[in-house]
Each structure stands twice: as C-alpha cells, then as structure tokens.
Write a protein that holds these residues in place. Structure first.
Motif, short mmCIF file in Angstrom:
data_model
loop_
_atom_site.label_atom_id
_atom_site.label_comp_id
_atom_site.label_asym_id
_atom_site.label_seq_id
_atom_site.Cartn_x
_atom_site.Cartn_y
_atom_site.Cartn_z
N PHE A 20 0.83 -1.21 0.00
CA PHE A 20 0.00 0.00 0.00
C PHE A 20 0.86 1.26 0.00
O PHE A 20 0.59 2.21 -0.73
N GLY A 21 1.92 1.26 0.81
CA GLY A 21 2.81 2.42 0.85
C GLY A 21 3.50 2.67 -0.48
O GLY A 21 3.63 3.82 -0.92
N GLY A 22 3.95 1.59 -1.14
CA GLY A 22 4.58 1.76 -2.44
C GLY A 22 3.61 2.29 -3.48
O GLY A 22 3.95 3.15 -4.30
N ALA A 23 2.36 1.78 -3.46
CA ALA A 23 1.36 2.25 -4.42
C ALA A 23 0.96 3.68 -4.14
O ALA A 23 0.67 4.46 -5.06
N LEU A 24 0.95 4.07 -2.87
CA LEU A 24 0.60 5.45 -2.53
C LEU A 24 1.63 6.44 -3.05
O LEU A 24 1.31 7.59 -3.35
N ASN A 25 2.88 5.99 -3.18
CA ASN A 25 3.95 6.85 -3.72
C ASN A 25 4.06 6.78 -5.23
O ASN A 25 4.97 7.38 -5.81
N ALA A 26 3.16 6.04 -5.90
CA ALA A 26 3.28 5.84 -7.34
C ALA A 26 3.14 7.15 -8.12
O ALA A 26 3.67 7.27 -9.23
N GLY A 27 2.43 8.11 -7.56
CA GLY A 27 2.23 9.36 -8.28
C GLY A 27 3.41 10.31 -8.23
O GLY A 27 3.46 11.28 -9.00
N LEU A 28 4.38 10.05 -7.35
CA LEU A 28 5.51 10.98 -7.22
C LEU A 28 6.36 11.07 -8.50
O LEU A 28 6.70 12.19 -8.92
N GLY A 78 -5.51 -0.61 -7.55
CA GLY A 78 -6.48 0.40 -7.14
C GLY A 78 -5.83 1.61 -6.50
O GLY A 78 -6.17 2.76 -6.81
N GLU A 79 -4.88 1.37 -5.60
CA GLU A 79 -4.22 2.48 -4.92
C GLU A 79 -3.32 3.25 -5.87
O GLU A 79 -3.19 4.48 -5.75
N THR A 80 -2.68 2.57 -6.82
CA THR A 80 -1.86 3.27 -7.81
C THR A 80 -2.72 4.21 -8.65
O THR A 80 -2.30 5.33 -8.98
N ALA A 81 -3.91 3.76 -9.02
CA ALA A 81 -4.81 4.62 -9.79
C ALA A 81 -5.16 5.89 -9.01
O ALA A 81 -5.14 7.00 -9.57
N HIS A 106 4.47 18.56 -5.90
CA HIS A 106 4.84 17.38 -5.12
C HIS A 106 4.74 17.62 -3.62
O HIS A 106 4.57 16.67 -2.85
N ILE A 107 4.81 18.88 -3.18
CA ILE A 107 4.67 19.15 -1.75
C ILE A 107 3.28 18.75 -1.28
O ILE A 107 3.12 18.12 -0.22
N GLU A 108 2.27 19.11 -2.04
CA GLU A 108 0.90 18.75 -1.67
C GLU A 108 0.69 17.24 -1.72
O GLU A 108 0.00 16.67 -0.87
N LEU A 109 1.29 16.57 -2.71
CA LEU A 109 1.15 15.12 -2.81
C LEU A 109 1.82 14.42 -1.63
O LEU A 109 1.26 13.48 -1.05
N ILE A 110 3.00 14.88 -1.26
CA ILE A 110 3.68 14.29 -0.10
C ILE A 110 2.87 14.53 1.17
O ILE A 110 2.80 13.66 2.05
N ALA A 111 2.25 15.70 1.28
CA ALA A 111 1.42 15.98 2.45
C ALA A 111 0.25 15.01 2.54
O ALA A 111 -0.08 14.50 3.62
N VAL A 151 -0.45 12.27 5.54
CA VAL A 151 -1.68 12.34 6.32
C VAL A 151 -2.43 11.01 6.29
O VAL A 151 -3.05 10.62 7.29
N THR A 152 -2.39 10.30 5.17
CA THR A 152 -3.19 9.09 5.02
C THR A 152 -2.44 7.80 5.35
O THR A 152 -3.08 6.77 5.63
N ASN A 153 -1.11 7.82 5.37
CA ASN A 153 -0.34 6.58 5.47
C ASN A 153 -0.55 5.89 6.82
O ASN A 153 -1.12 4.79 6.89
N LEU A 154 -0.08 6.49 7.88
CA LEU A 154 -0.15 5.85 9.19
C LEU A 154 -1.56 5.72 9.74
O LEU A 154 -1.88 4.68 10.36
N PRO A 155 -2.46 6.70 9.57
CA PRO A 155 -3.83 6.48 10.05
C PRO A 155 -4.51 5.25 9.44
O PRO A 155 -5.22 4.53 10.13
N LEU A 156 -4.27 5.01 8.16
CA LEU A 156 -4.86 3.81 7.55
C LEU A 156 -4.22 2.54 8.10
O LEU A 156 -4.88 1.49 8.16
N LEU A 157 -2.95 2.61 8.50
CA LEU A 157 -2.30 1.45 9.11
C LEU A 157 -2.94 1.12 10.46
O LEU A 157 -3.33 -0.03 10.72
N PHE A 158 -3.07 2.13 11.32
CA PHE A 158 -3.59 1.88 12.67
C PHE A 158 -5.10 1.66 12.67
O PHE A 158 -5.63 1.10 13.64
N ALA A 159 -5.79 2.09 11.61
CA ALA A 159 -7.23 1.85 11.50
C ALA A 159 -7.51 0.61 10.67
O ALA A 159 -8.53 0.54 9.98
N SER A 160 -6.62 -0.36 10.73
CA SER A 160 -6.80 -1.64 10.05
C SER A 160 -6.45 -2.75 11.03
O SER A 160 -6.10 -2.51 12.19
#
Length: 305
Positions: free
Chosen positions: A109-117, A191-194, A206-211, A215-224
C-alpha cells in the motif's frame, strides 16, 4: 520620374506545387491512431516501463530501502509483541504469522501510494509535456507503465517478507495460497496506484502530494487489522477498520497462512455488520480497484487530452 517594375513573384499561397501537395494530402483518408492493445501501445508501454527501471538501476538505494524497511518492521514489531498474552493474536501460533500479513499489505500500500511521485516530478520538470506531445498510440501507456513498475516492486517486497517470515517460523501457504496472496497484493496495488496517479494530476505540486501521503499513510495502518485483531479494538474502531480496504487484504492473507484447508467460502473476518468470507473479501477488493479506476478515468482523460 521613372519607376522600376518588379517581377511578379508567386507567393507561397500561389505556388502551384505547394497547392498540389496540399490537395494530395487533403484527398488522403485520415488514419486513426493505433489505440489501446495495439503493437505500438505495447511497445511504448514497455519503453516507458523500462525507463522507470533504468531510473531504479541508477538509484538502487530506493529498492534496497523498500526491501529493508518492511523486514525491519517485521523483526522489530515481532520483538515488540513477543510477550503479549496468549490468545491475543487469535489462531496465530507465532507473532510472525499474525504480523506478516499486515506488513505485506501495508508495504504494498505504501509503495502504491507513492506511485504518483515520479509522474508529479515529470510534470514539474517538463518531461510529461514531452510525452503528451509525442505521437503515442495512447497516452494511457504513461499510466500503465507506472502501474506495472509499482506492481513489480510490490511483488519483490512481498517475496522478501514471505521469505523472512518463513525463516522466522511463520511457515508458508500452499502454492495456490501463495498465488492468491500475489493476486490480493496486485489488486490492492492497482487500485491504490490509480488513486495516487489521479492525485498527481489533480494536485498542484509534489509538496501537496507528499502531504496527502503523510496524512493518510499511518492512520490507515492503525485503523486496520495489521497490528491487532478486530476483536481487540473498541467498537467504533472496529467499524472504521471494517470499512478500511487494507483489512480486506490483510485478513485473507492471514487466513491463508493459518488454514491450509482454506476455501472461498471460509470466514476470514467477523465485521460488526456481517461475516466476511474469503470470496467476499476478494470481491470487495476488486470493487475497490474497479471503483478507483472509474473514479480517476475522467481526470486522467482531461489532464492528458
């Protein structure tokens, strides 16, 4: 007073040869671009994917960090939960069996979340504009190349985690189970890459994308259910975790590790609203993947027009 007569030179618009050439071009039947799934589309997709692997070859530290980090999590979280009360991890005999599934899914999930960078940096440095003005069979080859690259990276990371988990005593699923693990990871990654690629075209830089990633990375981890079972959570968090797509990838993989006699009708998660079977979890993941692709398609079509 005398005047000098100038010769009557034909202008470009009056040039007979040029007019004949334009007429010949206008008479030709316009050809359609090759489009999706044509040999030209496959060729340019392979070329763009190769470009991303060349970048990885020049910066191998990216791959090394992507493999070492989840292995560190597996070892450190395993040591952290080593002395937990018996039965906290449910049917898991070892902490590696329980944590391995969560680390596999969260790493993918983390790798796919960074796919847009990479696409975002191509936008900012002007490389994307060069692709957009090139005579491509389809501009969706840009998106598909990024998806293939991230999928390959996720499979490498998953293989490393599975191997280390087996070495630490977690065991291995059967061959069909391993194939199903790969399918689950690839579905979530697609799905996450899309969504990530959609954000790379929607956000200004890229600053906004990294933000958004932070914001979404760790909360989704702990909420799973990556770190603790669903029954261990308070009621409101159980509802949140049951709505988290990561849980529908973690629990099937965890079940495959624990039950050699698995089936698509096997219950893998007892959500507050229903019992989720293995087949149901796969259906939810496929729906998430399809919904993400449909959601970002108008944005990609508009931005790459």
């Amino acid at each position: 007073m005398t005047t000098t007569a100038t010769p009557n030179r034909s202008t470009a618009i009056d040039n007979a040869d040029l007019q004949a050439w334009k007429a010949a071009i206008a008479a030709q039947t316009p050809t359609q671009p090759p489009g999706l799934f044509s040999p030209a589309f496959v060729q340019e997709t392979i070329a763009m994917t190769r470009r991303l692997f060349i970048q990885l070859q020049r910066r191998p530290s990216t791959l090394m960090a992507g493999v070492i980090q989840p292995l560190m999590w597996l070892i450190l979280f395993g040591a952290l939960f080593q002395n937990v009360p018996q039965g906290l991890f449910g049917d898991s005999k070892t902490d590696g069996q329980f944590l391995g599934a969560g680390i596999i899914v969260f790493t993918a999930f983390g790798g796919a979340l960074n796919a847009g960078l990479p696409v975002m940096f191509d936008r900012e440095f002007g490389f994307l504009n060069r692709f957009l003005v090139a005579p491509l069979a389809s501009r969706y080859s840009i998106v598909l190349a990024s998806a293939l690259f991230i999928a390959a990276m996720s499979l490498v990371q998953t293989a490393a985690i599975v191997a280390v988990s087996a070495f630490l005593g977690a065991g291995l699923p059967d061959p069909f189970g391993l194939a199903l693990v790969a399918l689950i990871v690839l579905t979530l990654v697609l799905g996450e890459t899309a969504l990530s690629l959609g954000l790379s075209f929607a956000l200004p830089g890229h600053i906004e994308l990294i933000a958004v990633i932070f914001v979404t990375n760790l909360p989704l981890l702990f909420a799973s259910t990556a770190l603790v079972p669903l029954s261990f959570m308070p009621g409101w968090l159980q509802v949140v975790a049951s709505l988290n797509p990561l849980s529908y990838a973690i629990e099937p993989i965890r079940y495959l590790y624990l039950h050699p006699d698995w089936g698509f009708g096997s219950v893998v998660m007892q959500a507050p609203f229903a019992d989720i079977t293995l087949g149901g979890a796969l259906g939810i993941l496929l729906a998430f993947c399809g919904g993400a692709l449909v959601l970002v398609q108008p944005l990609l079509r508009r931005r790459m027009a």
